[in-house]
Motif scaffolding. Structure first.
Motif, PDB file in Angstrom:
ATOM      1  N   ALA A 109      39.264  44.333  33.992  1.00 34.43           N
ATOM      2  CA  ALA A 109      40.062  44.743  35.165  1.00 34.43           C
ATOM      3  C   ALA A 109      39.468  44.151  36.443  1.00 34.43           C
ATOM      4  O   ALA A 109      40.207  43.640  37.296  1.00 34.43           O
ATOM      5  CB  ALA A 109      40.115  46.264  35.249  1.00 34.43           C
ATOM      6  N   ALA A 110      38.154  44.195  36.579  1.00 36.23           N
ATOM      7  CA  ALA A 110      37.495  43.684  37.797  1.00 36.23           C
ATOM      8  C   ALA A 110      37.761  42.187  37.962  1.00 36.23           C
ATOM      9  O   ALA A 110      38.124  41.729  39.055  1.00 36.23           O
ATOM     10  CB  ALA A 110      35.996  43.956  37.740  1.00 36.23           C
ATOM     11  N   TYR A 111      37.604  41.427  36.864  1.00 37.25           N
ATOM     12  CA  TYR A 111      37.816  39.975  36.958  1.00 37.25           C
ATOM     13  C   TYR A 111      39.298  39.630  37.116  1.00 37.25           C
ATOM     14  O   TYR A 111      39.632  38.633  37.761  1.00 37.25           O
ATOM     15  CB  TYR A 111      37.188  39.251  35.758  1.00 37.25           C
ATOM     16  CG  TYR A 111      35.691  39.107  35.941  1.00 37.25           C
ATOM     17  CD1 TYR A 111      35.166  38.026  36.647  1.00 37.25           C
ATOM     18  CD2 TYR A 111      34.812  40.068  35.470  1.00 37.25           C
ATOM     19  CE1 TYR A 111      33.809  37.907  36.865  1.00 37.25           C
ATOM     20  CE2 TYR A 111      33.448  39.962  35.684  1.00 37.25           C
ATOM     21  CZ  TYR A 111      32.944  38.879  36.374  1.00 37.25           C
ATOM     22  OH  TYR A 111      31.604  38.770  36.606  1.00 37.25           O
ATOM     23  N   VAL A 161      41.567  41.531  38.737  1.00 34.34           N
ATOM     24  CA  VAL A 161      41.894  41.805  40.147  1.00 34.34           C
ATOM     25  C   VAL A 161      41.361  40.671  41.030  1.00 34.34           C
ATOM     26  O   VAL A 161      42.069  40.139  41.889  1.00 34.34           O
ATOM     27  CB  VAL A 161      41.305  43.173  40.601  1.00 34.34           C
ATOM     28  CG1 VAL A 161      41.403  43.333  42.106  1.00 34.34           C
ATOM     29  CG2 VAL A 161      42.010  44.320  39.908  1.00 34.34           C
ATOM     30  N   GLY A 162      40.114  40.279  40.773  1.00 37.11           N
ATOM     31  CA  GLY A 162      39.501  39.192  41.554  1.00 37.11           C
ATOM     32  C   GLY A 162      40.291  37.906  41.433  1.00 37.11           C
ATOM     33  O   GLY A 162      40.573  37.238  42.440  1.00 37.11           O
ATOM     34  N   THR A 163      40.694  37.564  40.210  1.00 37.99           N
ATOM     35  CA  THR A 163      41.441  36.322  39.988  1.00 37.99           C
ATOM     36  C   THR A 163      42.796  36.364  40.691  1.00 37.99           C
ATOM     37  O   THR A 163      43.175  35.404  41.375  1.00 37.99           O
ATOM     38  CB  THR A 163      41.649  36.086  38.473  1.00 37.99           C
ATOM     39  OG1 THR A 163      40.383  36.165  37.844  1.00 37.99           O
ATOM     40  CG2 THR A 163      42.270  34.740  38.186  1.00 37.99           C
ATOM     41  N   VAL A 207      43.843  38.262  43.259  1.00 42.49           N
ATOM     42  CA  VAL A 207      43.744  38.293  44.732  1.00 42.49           C
ATOM     43  C   VAL A 207      43.325  36.921  45.265  1.00 42.49           C
ATOM     44  O   VAL A 207      43.931  36.398  46.209  1.00 42.49           O
ATOM     45  CB  VAL A 207      42.750  39.391  45.188  1.00 42.49           C
ATOM     46  CG1 VAL A 207      42.479  39.291  46.682  1.00 42.49           C
ATOM     47  CG2 VAL A 207      43.284  40.771  44.858  1.00 42.49           C
ATOM     48  N   LEU A 208      42.317  36.305  44.645  1.00 42.22           N
ATOM     49  CA  LEU A 208      41.822  35.021  45.160  1.00 42.22           C
ATOM     50  C   LEU A 208      42.814  33.882  44.888  1.00 42.22           C
ATOM     51  O   LEU A 208      42.920  32.951  45.691  1.00 42.22           O
ATOM     52  CB  LEU A 208      40.438  34.706  44.591  1.00 42.22           C
ATOM     53  CG  LEU A 208      39.329  35.688  45.017  1.00 42.22           C
ATOM     54  CD1 LEU A 208      37.985  35.284  44.442  1.00 42.22           C
ATOM     55  CD2 LEU A 208      39.210  35.809  46.536  1.00 42.22           C
ATOM     56  N   LEU A 209      43.530  33.991  43.787  1.00 46.53           N
ATOM     57  CA  LEU A 209      44.561  32.974  43.484  1.00 46.53           C
ATOM     58  C   LEU A 209      45.712  33.069  44.486  1.00 46.53           C
ATOM     59  O   LEU A 209      46.180  32.057  45.011  1.00 46.53           O
ATOM     60  CB  LEU A 209      45.066  33.173  42.054  1.00 46.53           C
ATOM     61  CG  LEU A 209      45.683  31.968  41.364  1.00 46.53           C
ATOM     62  CD1 LEU A 209      44.661  30.861  41.202  1.00 46.53           C
ATOM     63  CD2 LEU A 209      46.232  32.340  39.991  1.00 46.53           C
ATOM     64  N   TRP A 210      46.143  34.294  44.741  1.00 42.36           N
ATOM     65  CA  TRP A 210      47.203  34.520  45.728  1.00 42.36           C
ATOM     66  C   TRP A 210      46.767  33.997  47.098  1.00 42.36           C
ATOM     67  O   TRP A 210      47.532  33.339  47.806  1.00 42.36           O
ATOM     68  CB  TRP A 210      47.533  36.016  45.796  1.00 42.36           C
ATOM     69  CG  TRP A 210      48.359  36.373  46.999  1.00 42.36           C
ATOM     70  CD1 TRP A 210      49.701  36.190  47.157  1.00 42.36           C
ATOM     71  CD2 TRP A 210      47.883  36.932  48.226  1.00 42.36           C
ATOM     72  NE1 TRP A 210      50.087  36.609  48.415  1.00 42.36           N
ATOM     73  CE2 TRP A 210      48.991  37.072  49.081  1.00 42.36           C
ATOM     74  CE3 TRP A 210      46.623  37.342  48.672  1.00 42.36           C
ATOM     75  CZ2 TRP A 210      48.881  37.598  50.362  1.00 42.36           C
ATOM     76  CZ3 TRP A 210      46.516  37.856  49.955  1.00 42.36           C
ATOM     77  CH2 TRP A 210      47.636  37.978  50.784  1.00 42.36           C
ATOM     78  N   CYS A 211      45.529  34.294  47.454  1.00 38.96           N
ATOM     79  CA  CYS A 211      44.985  33.871  48.752  1.00 38.96           C
ATOM     80  C   CYS A 211      44.910  32.340  48.841  1.00 38.96           C
ATOM     81  O   CYS A 211      45.083  31.767  49.910  1.00 38.96           O
ATOM     82  CB  CYS A 211      43.605  34.490  48.921  1.00 38.96           C
ATOM     83  SG  CYS A 211      42.911  34.310  50.556  1.00 38.96           S
TER      84      CYS A 211
END
Lengths: 275, 51
Positions: free
Chosen positions: B9-11, B13-15, B17-21
């Protein structure tokens, strides 16, 4: 007569000063950053793959936290980035307010969404680490709360910037808010020392000894460097788009538009005329 | 308690959010380039009608 004599009272500008002057020129910045961005993404990809391989595949589980320690390789670099980007944004904001340099104001405003994204990742991954380790997703602990305040500060800067129509006025107002918010950075950093928090104290120290094993420290540091390349690439991409949007009617922008873009339909042109 | 779902879940969410950004400026760039192209076309049409 030799005219190429440097006058002693007028020292030649150093290469660095000339480079900084060139960065202030939108066409030069656009072209230069366009060449740099693919390399930054490549370095980010290589470093991330290397860091995650060492951390998730090769690295050991923690004797106390077990496998959940692997969340650290995304949580800690994201948290560090959330602080660093805010400091950079405030620094650029200060330069903007004092010297009114347009490119610094664009870079400051482009930093805010990236900083907000890293803060969100830090909060979410920290929460997911907290559940198996502390038994709860969230506590109103000083470190967690001040990090949440940081997210609100980023959102406030973005909101203020988007709320004012004139981009340069908007940037100056948002930069002022960013500067005021700097007070939160030492609060986040020292929160684990000043208050009795559930969040553990810093495991890594650049001045003293780190309480983390080298097998975990190296992937963590590699990931920390990788996200800096992400920030640089993303920041330059965003700044380039902001330049295009602001200089829509300027001559230099016409030269960067690809000639093979599809022609726009008459309905769109009609809508534009209506405005 | 298995820690694996939390790590995933942590990775994830990170992927996301950072991909969207990372993708957001690419989308905005497409829109900006389309607007510039539209402006150029408008100017070309005005020039044609004037002549």
């Amino acid at each position: 007569m030799n005219t190429n004599v440097n006058h002693p009272s007028k020292p030649r500008k150093s290469a660095l000063v000339l480079f900084i002057h060139k960065l202030g020129s939108p066409p030069w910045f656009y072209a230069f950053s366009g060449k740099l961005i693919p390399w930054l993404w490549l370095l980010f990809g290589i470093m991330t793959a290397w860091g995650l391989y060492l951390g998730l595949v090769k690295g050991p589980a923690d004797y106390l936290q077990g496998e959940s320690v692997r969340i650290m390789y995304i949580h800690v670099p994201s948290a560090w980035m959330s602080w660093m980007i805010y400091a950079v944004m405030a620094g650029l904001g200060f330069i903007t307010l004092v010297w009114r340099i347009r490119i610094t104001e664009i870079l400051a405003m482009s930093s805010a969404p990236i900083g907000a994204a890293f803060t969100l990742v830090a909060l979410a991954s920290g929460s997911l680490w907290g559940r198996p380790t502390w038994g709860t997703y969230w506590v109103w602990d000083a470190r967690l709360t001040s990090e949440l305040v940081l997210l609100f500060l980023y959102l406030g800067v973005m909101g203020l910037y988007n709320a004012i129509d004139e981009p340069r006025k908007a940037a100056r107002a948002a930069c002022l808010l960013a500067l005021v918010g700097v007070v939160n950075l030492p609060i986040i950093h020292f929160s684990v020392k000043w208050w009795n928090t559930l969040h553990q104290p810093n495991s890594i120290s650049f001045t003293g000894g780190s309480s983390i094993d080298a097998s975990m420290l190296w992937p963590l540091l590699i990931m920390a460097i990788a996200v800096k390349f992400y920030y640089a690439a993303n920041l330059l991409s965003r700044a380039r788009v902001k330049l295009l949007e602001q200089d829509l009617r300027k001559a230099w922008v016409r030269n960067v538009v690809p000639r093979d873009l599809p022609r726009v339909g008459p309905d769109v042109v009609h809508r534009d005329r209506g405005n | 308690m298995s820690h694996l779902p939390f790590i995933w879940a942590a990775y994830s969410v990170g992927t996301i959010v950072l991909l969207w950004c990372a993708l957001a400026p690419l989308v905005r760039k497409r829109v900006a380039l389309r607007d510039i192209r539209r402006l150029i076309q408008l100017e070309e049409r005005h020039l044609d009608s004037d002549s």
